[in-house]
Write a protein that holds these residues in place. Structure first.
Motif, PDB file in Angstrom:
ATOM      1  N   ARG A  24      -8.961  23.760 -44.192  1.00  0.00           N
ATOM      2  CA  ARG A  24      -7.821  23.354 -43.564  1.00  0.00           C
ATOM      3  C   ARG A  24      -6.698  22.458 -43.936  1.00  0.00           C
ATOM      4  NH1 ARG A  24      -8.153  20.726 -37.334  1.00  0.00           N
ATOM      5  NH2 ARG A  24      -6.162  19.803 -37.309  1.00  0.00           N
ATOM      6  N   PHE A  25      -7.184  21.742 -44.792  1.00  0.00           N
ATOM      7  CA  PHE A  25      -6.314  20.844 -45.574  1.00  0.00           C
ATOM      8  C   PHE A  25      -5.550  21.759 -46.582  1.00  0.00           C
ATOM      9  CE2 PHE A  25      -5.333  18.047 -49.425  1.00  0.00           C
ATOM     10  CZ  PHE A  25      -4.618  17.038 -48.860  1.00  0.00           C
ATOM     11  N   TRP A  26      -6.120  22.552 -47.563  1.00  0.00           N
ATOM     12  CA  TRP A  26      -5.623  23.309 -48.393  1.00  0.00           C
ATOM     13  C   TRP A  26      -4.641  24.416 -47.966  1.00  0.00           C
ATOM     14  CZ3 TRP A  26      -4.524  22.721 -53.098  1.00  0.00           C
ATOM     15  CH2 TRP A  26      -4.441  23.598 -53.948  1.00  0.00           C
ATOM     16  N   MET A  27      -4.769  24.851 -46.830  1.00  0.00           N
ATOM     17  CA  MET A  27      -3.996  25.839 -45.968  1.00  0.00           C
ATOM     18  C   MET A  27      -2.578  24.896 -45.550  1.00  0.00           C
ATOM     19  SD  MET A  27      -6.065  27.986 -43.366  1.00  0.00           S
ATOM     20  CE  MET A  27      -6.411  26.730 -42.158  1.00  0.00           C
ATOM     21  N   GLN A  28      -2.744  23.716 -44.945  1.00  0.00           N
ATOM     22  CA  GLN A  28      -1.433  22.826 -44.841  1.00  0.00           C
ATOM     23  C   GLN A  28      -0.850  22.444 -45.975  1.00  0.00           C
ATOM     24  OE1 GLN A  28      -3.260  19.717 -42.343  1.00  0.00           O
ATOM     25  NE2 GLN A  28      -3.208  21.110 -40.500  1.00  0.00           N
ATOM     26  N   VAL A  29      -1.630  22.350 -47.285  1.00  0.00           N
ATOM     27  CA  VAL A  29      -0.687  21.945 -48.416  1.00  0.00           C
ATOM     28  C   VAL A  29      -0.021  23.174 -48.840  1.00  0.00           C
ATOM     29  CG1 VAL A  29      -1.155  21.263 -50.916  1.00  0.00           C
ATOM     30  CG2 VAL A  29      -2.475  20.194 -49.198  1.00  0.00           C
ATOM     31  N   GLN A  30      -0.592  24.409 -48.969  1.00  0.00           N
ATOM     32  CA  GLN A  30       0.252  25.651 -49.486  1.00  0.00           C
ATOM     33  C   GLN A  30       0.701  26.138 -48.284  1.00  0.00           C
ATOM     34  OE1 GLN A  30       0.108  26.351 -52.417  1.00  0.00           O
ATOM     35  NE2 GLN A  30      -1.260  24.388 -52.840  1.00  0.00           N
ATOM     36  N   ARG A  31       0.998  25.499 -47.132  1.00  0.00           N
ATOM     37  CA  ARG A  31       1.768  26.088 -46.151  1.00  0.00           C
ATOM     38  C   ARG A  31       1.502  27.642 -45.920  1.00  0.00           C
ATOM     39  NH1 ARG A  31       3.713  21.589 -45.671  1.00  0.00           N
ATOM     40  NH2 ARG A  31       5.347  20.231 -46.468  1.00  0.00           N
ATOM     41  N   VAL A  32       0.152  27.837 -45.773  1.00  0.00           N
ATOM     42  CA  VAL A  32      -0.285  29.424 -45.633  1.00  0.00           C
ATOM     43  C   VAL A  32      -0.685  29.528 -44.169  1.00  0.00           C
ATOM     44  CG1 VAL A  32      -2.060  31.085 -46.275  1.00  0.00           C
ATOM     45  CG2 VAL A  32      -0.808  29.556 -48.126  1.00  0.00           C
ATOM     46  N   ARG A  33      -0.400  30.457 -43.574  1.00  0.00           N
ATOM     47  CA  ARG A  33      -0.951  30.684 -42.300  1.00  0.00           C
ATOM     48  C   ARG A  33      -2.120  31.774 -42.263  1.00  0.00           C
ATOM     49  NH1 ARG A  33       1.094  28.704 -37.946  1.00  0.00           N
ATOM     50  NH2 ARG A  33       2.964  28.039 -37.788  1.00  0.00           N
ATOM     51  N   PRO A  34      -3.176  31.553 -42.057  1.00  0.00           N
ATOM     52  CA  PRO A  34      -4.377  32.456 -41.895  1.00  0.00           C
ATOM     53  C   PRO A  34      -4.087  33.244 -40.814  1.00  0.00           C
ATOM     54  CG  PRO A  34      -5.044  30.410 -40.951  1.00  0.00           C
ATOM     55  CD  PRO A  34      -3.609  30.313 -41.415  1.00  0.00           C
ATOM     56  N   PRO A  35      -4.908  34.272 -40.921  1.00  0.00           N
ATOM     57  CA  PRO A  35      -4.862  35.306 -39.621  1.00  0.00           C
ATOM     58  C   PRO A  35      -5.268  34.561 -38.397  1.00  0.00           C
ATOM     59  CG  PRO A  35      -6.023  36.495 -41.521  1.00  0.00           C
ATOM     60  CD  PRO A  35      -5.663  34.967 -41.765  1.00  0.00           C
ATOM     61  N   ALA A  36      -4.723  34.902 -37.389  1.00  0.00           N
ATOM     62  CA  ALA A  36      -5.045  34.211 -36.045  1.00  0.00           C
ATOM     63  C   ALA A  36      -6.256  33.850 -35.634  1.00  0.00           C
ATOM     64  CB  ALA A  36      -4.321  34.932 -34.932  1.00  0.00           C
ATOM     65  N   GLY A  37      -7.286  34.778 -35.875  1.00  0.00           N
ATOM     66  CA  GLY A  37      -8.660  34.368 -35.481  1.00  0.00           C
ATOM     67  C   GLY A  37      -9.245  33.367 -36.176  1.00  0.00           C
ATOM     68  N   LEU A  38      -8.903  33.698 -37.523  1.00  0.00           N
ATOM     69  CA  LEU A  38      -9.437  32.532 -38.667  1.00  0.00           C
ATOM     70  C   LEU A  38      -8.931  31.293 -38.478  1.00  0.00           C
ATOM     71  CD1 LEU A  38     -11.393  31.957 -41.120  1.00  0.00           C
ATOM     72  CD2 LEU A  38      -9.343  32.588 -42.346  1.00  0.00           C
ATOM     73  N   ALA A  39      -7.752  31.192 -38.052  1.00  0.00           N
ATOM     74  CA  ALA A  39      -7.113  29.956 -37.953  1.00  0.00           C
ATOM     75  C   ALA A  39      -7.625  29.269 -36.640  1.00  0.00           C
ATOM     76  CB  ALA A  39      -5.666  29.866 -37.504  1.00  0.00           C
ATOM     77  N   GLN A  40      -7.750  30.129 -35.451  1.00  0.00           N
ATOM     78  CA  GLN A  40      -8.293  29.441 -34.384  1.00  0.00           C
ATOM     79  C   GLN A  40      -9.740  29.057 -34.535  1.00  0.00           C
ATOM     80  OE1 GLN A  40      -8.503  32.305 -31.066  1.00  0.00           O
ATOM     81  NE2 GLN A  40      -8.954  30.981 -29.663  1.00  0.00           N
ATOM     82  N   ALA A  41     -10.478  29.543 -35.139  1.00  0.00           N
ATOM     83  CA  ALA A  41     -11.836  29.142 -35.499  1.00  0.00           C
ATOM     84  C   ALA A  41     -11.921  27.939 -36.184  1.00  0.00           C
ATOM     85  CB  ALA A  41     -12.783  30.208 -36.322  1.00  0.00           C
ATOM     86  N   ILE A  42     -11.027  27.779 -37.232  1.00  0.00           N
ATOM     87  CA  ILE A  42     -11.058  26.647 -38.283  1.00  0.00           C
ATOM     88  C   ILE A  42     -10.456  25.347 -37.363  1.00  0.00           C
ATOM     89  CG2 ILE A  42      -9.841  25.602 -40.128  1.00  0.00           C
ATOM     90  CD1 ILE A  42      -9.852  28.316 -41.391  1.00  0.00           C
ATOM     91  N   PHE A  43      -9.739  25.554 -36.679  1.00  0.00           N
ATOM     92  CA  PHE A  43      -9.023  24.267 -35.866  1.00  0.00           C
ATOM     93  C   PHE A  43     -10.143  23.943 -35.009  1.00  0.00           C
ATOM     94  CE2 PHE A  43      -5.021  25.773 -37.980  1.00  0.00           C
ATOM     95  CZ  PHE A  43      -4.972  24.753 -38.418  1.00  0.00           C
ATOM     96  N   GLN A  44     -10.470  25.257 -34.226  1.00  0.00           N
ATOM     97  CA  GLN A  44     -11.672  24.830 -33.124  1.00  0.00           C
ATOM     98  C   GLN A  44     -12.908  24.206 -33.696  1.00  0.00           C
ATOM     99  OE1 GLN A  44     -12.759  28.328 -31.192  1.00  0.00           O
ATOM    100  NE2 GLN A  44     -11.068  28.146 -29.458  1.00  0.00           N
ATOM    101  N   ILE A  45     -13.066  24.533 -34.738  1.00  0.00           N
ATOM    102  CA  ILE A  45     -14.611  23.823 -35.372  1.00  0.00           C
ATOM    103  C   ILE A  45     -14.298  22.413 -35.904  1.00  0.00           C
ATOM    104  CG2 ILE A  45     -16.062  23.901 -37.383  1.00  0.00           C
ATOM    105  CD1 ILE A  45     -15.757  26.821 -37.135  1.00  0.00           C
TER     106      ILE A  45
END
Length: 182
Positions: A24-45
């Motif tokens: 989650r942190f590295w995605m935000q640092v790199q400003r990379v958007r993951p596929p919607a399903g993966l993003a939703q899982a990461i943020f829900q967890i």
């Protein structure tokens, strides 16, 4: 025997949770958007822990430091459950082991991303997750790609970075017992 099983389960659970936090942190640092399903899982967890801490630890310069505080707290919980409750270990040693555990998780996460990129490049470079993984690895690989160009169409920079991360991991593993003796 039960202590070993207990430690193993705690290490696995906290390691996976910290992995999601670090991603989650590295995605935000790199400003990379993951596929919607993966993003939703990461943020829900991770939201249940990150949101309350974000009220106390705000972001700074575009970085979500609350997520890194959560990684540290997860490592601290892991160390407390592994050592402090089961034996006599000083709190300062637990804090040092916690920092060591966070550094290990970061190195293992970076290694896993590199291995995933290699697998995608061999198996299916056009897989839906391949561009996402490639974007996360780009800051690590681009300096080495400038120095080590592709040879015969093969990019050896992931291998070089993986070796360097392994060396760094071994150095940390060698330093840790020495630091605990101080």
């Amino acid at each position: 025997m039960l202590h070993g099983i207990f430690t193993f389960v705690i290490d696995i659970l906290t390691g996976f949770f910290a992995g999601f936090l670090l991603l989650r942190f590295w995605m935000q640092v790199q400003r990379v958007r993951p596929p919607a399903g993966l993003a939703q899982a990461i943020f829900q967890i991770t939201d249940w822990l990150v949101h309350p801490i974000r009220r106390v630890v705000p972001g700074f310069r575009g970085y979500d430091w609350a997520t890194m505080v959560c990684v540290f707290l997860t490592a601290l919980l892991s160390m407390v459950l592994d050592f402090w409750l089961l034996s006599e270990v000083s709190f300062s040693a637990i804090l040092l082991l916690t920092v060591f555990r966070v550094l290990q998780w970061v190195l293992y996460g970076l290694m896993a991303l590199l291995v995933l990129e290699a697998i995608f490049s061999w198996v299916n470079p056009h897989a839906p997750l391949a561009p996402f993984i490639r974007a996360l690895n780009e800051p690590l690989l681009s300096p080495f790609r400038k120095v080590l160009p592709a040879l015969g169409g093969l990019d050896f920079s992931p291998l070089l970075v993986l070796i360097l991360l392994q060396i760094l991991s071994r150095v940390l593993n060698e330093l840790m017992p020495r630091l605990l003796m101080l």
